[in-house]
Design an enzyme around this catalytic site. Structure first.
Site, PDB file in Angstrom:
ATOM      1  N   ASP A 140     -14.219  39.935   8.998  1.00 50.66           N
ATOM      2  CA  ASP A 140     -14.709  39.943  10.370  1.00 50.66           C
ATOM      3  C   ASP A 140     -16.217  40.081  10.259  1.00 50.66           C
ATOM      4  O   ASP A 140     -16.716  41.115   9.793  1.00 50.66           O
ATOM      5  CB  ASP A 140     -14.100  41.126  11.136  1.00 50.66           C
ATOM      6  CG  ASP A 140     -14.623  41.221  12.568  1.00 50.66           C
ATOM      7  OD1 ASP A 140     -15.704  40.659  12.859  1.00 50.66           O
ATOM      8  OD2 ASP A 140     -13.960  41.868  13.393  1.00 50.66           O
TER       9      ASP A 140
ATOM     10  N   ASN B  30     -19.908  29.786   9.519  1.00 56.04           N
ATOM     11  CA  ASN B  30     -19.343  28.952  10.587  1.00 56.04           C
ATOM     12  C   ASN B  30     -18.808  29.763  11.759  1.00 56.04           C
ATOM     13  O   ASN B  30     -18.831  29.291  12.896  1.00 56.04           O
ATOM     14  CB  ASN B  30     -18.222  28.090   9.989  1.00 56.04           C
ATOM     15  CG  ASN B  30     -17.302  27.519  11.049  1.00 56.04           C
ATOM     16  OD1 ASN B  30     -17.651  26.535  11.713  1.00 56.04           O
ATOM     17  ND2 ASN B  30     -16.147  28.139  11.251  1.00 56.04           N
TER      18      ASN B  30
ATOM     19  N   SER C  76     -25.945  24.893  17.095  1.00 57.17           N
ATOM     20  CA  SER C  76     -25.587  24.053  18.233  1.00 57.17           C
ATOM     21  C   SER C  76     -26.856  23.479  18.840  1.00 57.17           C
ATOM     22  O   SER C  76     -27.915  24.123  18.795  1.00 57.17           O
ATOM     23  CB  SER C  76     -24.868  24.916  19.281  1.00 57.17           C
ATOM     24  OG  SER C  76     -24.857  24.268  20.529  1.00 57.17           O
TER      25      SER C  76
ATOM     26  N   TYR D 195     -25.439  32.573  24.197  1.00 58.65           N
ATOM     27  CA  TYR D 195     -24.992  31.631  23.152  1.00 58.65           C
ATOM     28  C   TYR D 195     -26.178  30.798  22.659  1.00 58.65           C
ATOM     29  O   TYR D 195     -26.404  30.675  21.448  1.00 58.65           O
ATOM     30  CB  TYR D 195     -23.890  30.720  23.704  1.00 58.65           C
ATOM     31  CG  TYR D 195     -23.365  29.726  22.682  1.00 58.65           C
ATOM     32  CD1 TYR D 195     -22.442  30.118  21.717  1.00 58.65           C
ATOM     33  CD2 TYR D 195     -23.791  28.397  22.684  1.00 58.65           C
ATOM     34  CE1 TYR D 195     -21.962  29.208  20.772  1.00 58.65           C
ATOM     35  CE2 TYR D 195     -23.316  27.486  21.752  1.00 58.65           C
ATOM     36  CZ  TYR D 195     -22.400  27.897  20.800  1.00 58.65           C
ATOM     37  OH  TYR D 195     -21.933  27.004  19.866  1.00 58.65           O
ATOM     38  N   GLY D 196     -26.936  30.242  23.610  1.00 59.56           N
ATOM     39  CA  GLY D 196     -28.096  29.419  23.236  1.00 59.56           C
ATOM     40  C   GLY D 196     -29.118  30.230  22.452  1.00 59.56           C
ATOM     41  O   GLY D 196     -29.647  29.767  21.434  1.00 59.56           O
TER      42      GLY D 196
ATOM     43  N   LYS E 114     -27.995  30.930  18.852  1.00 63.64           N
ATOM     44  CA  LYS E 114     -28.132  29.785  17.947  1.00 63.64           C
ATOM     45  C   LYS E 114     -29.616  29.485  17.686  1.00 63.64           C
ATOM     46  O   LYS E 114     -29.970  29.059  16.588  1.00 63.64           O
ATOM     47  CB  LYS E 114     -27.405  28.566  18.507  1.00 63.64           C
ATOM     48  CG  LYS E 114     -25.885  28.739  18.628  1.00 63.64           C
ATOM     49  CD  LYS E 114     -25.192  28.916  17.276  1.00 63.64           C
ATOM     50  CE  LYS E 114     -23.667  28.873  17.400  1.00 63.64           C
ATOM     51  NZ  LYS E 114     -22.981  29.073  16.108  1.00 63.64           N
TER      52      LYS E 114
ATOM     53  N   ARG F  74     -13.919  18.437  19.528  1.00 64.72           N
ATOM     54  CA  ARG F  74     -12.622  18.838  20.091  1.00 64.72           C
ATOM     55  C   ARG F  74     -11.981  19.949  19.254  1.00 64.72           C
ATOM     56  O   ARG F  74     -11.292  19.693  18.265  1.00 64.72           O
ATOM     57  CB  ARG F  74     -11.666  17.636  20.143  1.00 64.72           C
ATOM     58  CG  ARG F  74     -12.036  16.595  21.187  1.00 64.72           C
ATOM     59  CD  ARG F  74     -10.983  15.512  21.312  1.00 64.72           C
ATOM     60  NE  ARG F  74     -10.813  14.708  20.117  1.00 64.72           N
ATOM     61  CZ  ARG F  74     -11.589  13.692  19.749  1.00 64.72           C
ATOM     62  NH1 ARG F  74     -12.636  13.343  20.489  1.00 64.72           N
ATOM     63  NH2 ARG F  74     -11.336  13.021  18.654  1.00 64.72           N
ATOM     64  N   THR F  75     -12.297  21.197  19.630  1.00 60.42           N
ATOM     65  CA  THR F  75     -11.683  22.383  19.020  1.00 60.42           C
ATOM     66  C   THR F  75     -11.332  23.315  20.178  1.00 60.42           C
ATOM     67  O   THR F  75     -11.587  22.991  21.343  1.00 60.42           O
ATOM     68  CB  THR F  75     -12.687  23.114  18.104  1.00 60.42           C
ATOM     69  OG1 THR F  75     -13.807  23.510  18.910  1.00 60.42           O
ATOM     70  CG2 THR F  75     -13.157  22.250  16.956  1.00 60.42           C
TER      71      THR F  75
HETATM   72  P1  NAP Z   1     -13.250  27.683  17.307  1.00 58.09           P
HETATM   73  O1  NAP Z   1     -12.228  26.628  17.188  1.00 58.09           O
HETATM   74  O2  NAP Z   1     -13.272  28.567  18.492  1.00 58.09           O
HETATM   75  O3  NAP Z   1     -13.224  28.570  15.961  1.00 58.09           O
HETATM   76  C1  NAP Z   1     -14.086  29.653  15.824  1.00 58.09           C
HETATM   77  C2  NAP Z   1     -13.805  30.327  14.515  1.00 58.09           C
HETATM   78  O4  NAP Z   1     -14.677  31.466  14.399  1.00 58.09           O
HETATM   79  C3  NAP Z   1     -12.377  30.864  14.424  1.00 58.09           C
HETATM   80  O5  NAP Z   1     -11.928  30.746  13.098  1.00 58.09           O
HETATM   81  C4  NAP Z   1     -12.555  32.323  14.809  1.00 58.09           C
HETATM   82  O6  NAP Z   1     -11.549  33.180  14.291  1.00 58.09           O
HETATM   83  C5  NAP Z   1     -13.865  32.603  14.094  1.00 58.09           C
HETATM   84  N1  NAP Z   1     -14.466  33.864  14.528  1.00 58.09           N
HETATM   85  C6  NAP Z   1     -14.860  34.241  15.751  1.00 58.09           C
HETATM   86  N2  NAP Z   1     -15.332  35.500  15.717  1.00 58.09           N
HETATM   87  C7  NAP Z   1     -15.239  35.915  14.431  1.00 58.09           C
HETATM   88  C8  NAP Z   1     -15.565  37.105  13.749  1.00 58.09           C
HETATM   89  N3  NAP Z   1     -16.064  38.169  14.403  1.00 58.09           N
HETATM   90  N4  NAP Z   1     -15.357  37.193  12.419  1.00 58.09           N
HETATM   91  C9  NAP Z   1     -14.837  36.127  11.740  1.00 58.09           C
HETATM   92  N5  NAP Z   1     -14.476  34.979  12.337  1.00 58.09           N
HETATM   93  C10 NAP Z   1     -14.691  34.880  13.664  1.00 58.09           C
HETATM   94  O7  NAP Z   1     -14.705  27.041  17.271  1.00 58.09           O
HETATM   95  P2  NAP Z   1     -15.302  25.765  16.506  1.00 58.09           P
HETATM   96  O8  NAP Z   1     -15.534  24.723  17.516  1.00 58.09           O
HETATM   97  O9  NAP Z   1     -14.533  25.465  15.286  1.00 58.09           O
HETATM   98  O10 NAP Z   1     -16.746  26.370  16.140  1.00 58.09           O
HETATM   99  C11 NAP Z   1     -17.165  26.632  14.811  1.00 58.09           C
HETATM  100  C12 NAP Z   1     -18.680  26.774  14.844  1.00 58.09           C
HETATM  101  O11 NAP Z   1     -19.262  25.570  15.363  1.00 58.09           O
HETATM  102  C13 NAP Z   1     -19.180  27.897  15.738  1.00 58.09           C
HETATM  103  O12 NAP Z   1     -20.264  28.555  15.128  1.00 58.09           O
HETATM  104  C14 NAP Z   1     -19.672  27.163  16.990  1.00 58.09           C
HETATM  105  O13 NAP Z   1     -20.673  27.876  17.688  1.00 58.09           O
HETATM  106  C15 NAP Z   1     -20.184  25.878  16.395  1.00 58.09           C
HETATM  107  N6  NAP Z   1     -20.271  24.767  17.341  1.00 58.09           N
HETATM  108  C16 NAP Z   1     -19.138  24.242  17.894  1.00 58.09           C
HETATM  109  C17 NAP Z   1     -19.243  23.179  18.792  1.00 58.09           C
HETATM  110  C18 NAP Z   1     -18.050  22.527  19.420  1.00 58.09           C
HETATM  111  O14 NAP Z   1     -18.225  21.622  20.260  1.00 58.09           O
HETATM  112  N7  NAP Z   1     -16.830  22.894  19.062  1.00 58.09           N
HETATM  113  C19 NAP Z   1     -20.519  22.672  19.131  1.00 58.09           C
HETATM  114  C20 NAP Z   1     -21.654  23.237  18.549  1.00 58.09           C
HETATM  115  C21 NAP Z   1     -21.506  24.279  17.647  1.00 58.09           C
HETATM  116  P3  NAP Z   1     -10.329  33.729  15.210  1.00 58.09           P
HETATM  117  O15 NAP Z   1      -9.239  32.703  15.098  1.00 58.09           O
HETATM  118  O16 NAP Z   1      -9.992  35.051  14.587  1.00 58.09           O
HETATM  119  O17 NAP Z   1     -10.857  33.854  16.621  1.00 58.09           O
END
Ligand code: NAP
Length: 255
Positions: free
Chosen positions: A59, A86, A132, A178-179, A182, A212-213
């Site tokens: 964590d 990540n 981001s 958030y902004g 980052k 798409r996540t």
């Molecule tokens: P996601 O599907 O919500 O996954 C987020 C991941 O971070 C999950 O594995 C989550 O674990 C983990 N996490 C959150 N808090 C945590 C903590 N305290 N300790 C350890 N793990 C933690 O998001 P994603 O889209 O894959 O995003 C991954 C990265 O890409 C992030 O940094 C996000 O800001 C960045 N990003 C995403 C997008 C987008 O469009 N998706 C765009 C720009 C940037 P749990 O399952 O335990 O919650």
């Protein structure tokens, strides 16, 4: 054999980064905060890729959890060739509590994890901070832009600025927490790149685009494969390649 450690590896972009690295022959330490989901993801990726994917709990907001990870690496003599910060959250409620949670996860998490793992990184390793486009300096207030864009910014001053953001609920920063988190991560990337250049460690912030996540939602234009590929540029950046930059799809974008 190269070894990578990925935070937030149980789903989304982090899981896909682990999958791609395992397919490319890396040993992968897939970290996640929930042991059941972490173990399940690692088992899934071992099955799919036939590669060496191992779950280790982490964590990123917990000092105790980071210390436990350090103990595992130390005990087993594990060395790292890549660290991928990540793990991240978005959409926390506005106000101080939400800003605190966002800053702790997206900025202080990568800062503390990186500082704790520096001694396990091989010279010539890479650090990739997943950022981001919402962290662009242009989205911040003039003061935020000036402070975070200052070429003389130190790690201590940056941490103090992020504390200020958490304490004020991002009030006066011109962007949501958030902004700002980052933008802070991008500034940290620049500082770490400078500090770690003598060890030939390249540090970049990579933007996956809108993916798409669970975070990006199902209407996002990019697949998880495309998003992860953009992140992987940071992991495999060549020795003579960029460091201290913000990259999307391997190309530099405005920090
Ligand atoms: P996601 O599907 O919500 O996954 C987020 C991941 O971070 C999950 O594995 C989550 O674990 C983990 N996490 C959150 N808090 C945590 C903590 N305290 N300790 C350890 N793990 C933690 O998001 P994603 O889209 O894959 O995003 C991954 C990265 O890409 C992030 O940094 C996000 O800001 C960045 N990003 C995403 C997008 C987008 O469009 N998706 C765009 C720009 C940037 P749990 O399952 O335990 O919650």
């Amino acid at each position: 054999m190269k070894t990578a450690l990925v935070t937030g590896g149980n789903r989304g972009i982090g899981e896909q980064v682990c999958r791609a690295l395992a397919r490319a022959g890396w040993d992968v330490l897939l970290t996640a905060r929930d042991p059941d989901r972490g173990e399940a993801a690692a088992a899934r990726l071992r099955r799919e890729t036939g590669g060496g994917v191992r779950f280790v709990p982490l964590d990123v907001t917990s000092a105790g959890s980071i210390a436990d990870l350090v103990s595992v690496l130390h005990r087993e003599g594990i060395r790292l060739d890549a660290l991928v910060n990540n793990a991240g959250i978005s959409g926390a409620p506005r106000g101080r509590a939400g800003a605190r949670r966002t800053l702790e996860t997206n900025f202080f998490g990568p800062l503390r994890v990186t500082e704790a793992l520096l001694r396990f990184l091989n010279d010539g390793a890479t650090i990739t901070n997943v950022t981001s486009g919402l962290g662009a300096l242009a989205r911040l207030s003039p003061r935020g832009r000036r402070e975070l864009g200052d070429p003389a910014l130190t790690r201590e001053r940056l941490a103090a600025l992020m504390e200020d953001c958490a304490g004020t609920g991002a009030h006066g920063w011109g962007a949501d927490a958030y902004g700002v988190s980052k933008a802070g991560l991008n500034a940290l990337t620049r500082i770490l790149a400078r500090d770690l250049a003598p060890r030939r460690i390249r540090v970049n912030a990579t933007c996956p685009g809108w993916v798409r996540t669970d975070m990006g939602g199902r209407h996002a234009p990019r697949s998880v494969q495309d998003g992860a590929a953009s992140v992987l540029f940071g992991v495999t950046v060549p020795e003579a390649g960029p460091t201290g930059k913000v990259l999307r799809d391997g190309r530099e974008i405005e920090p």
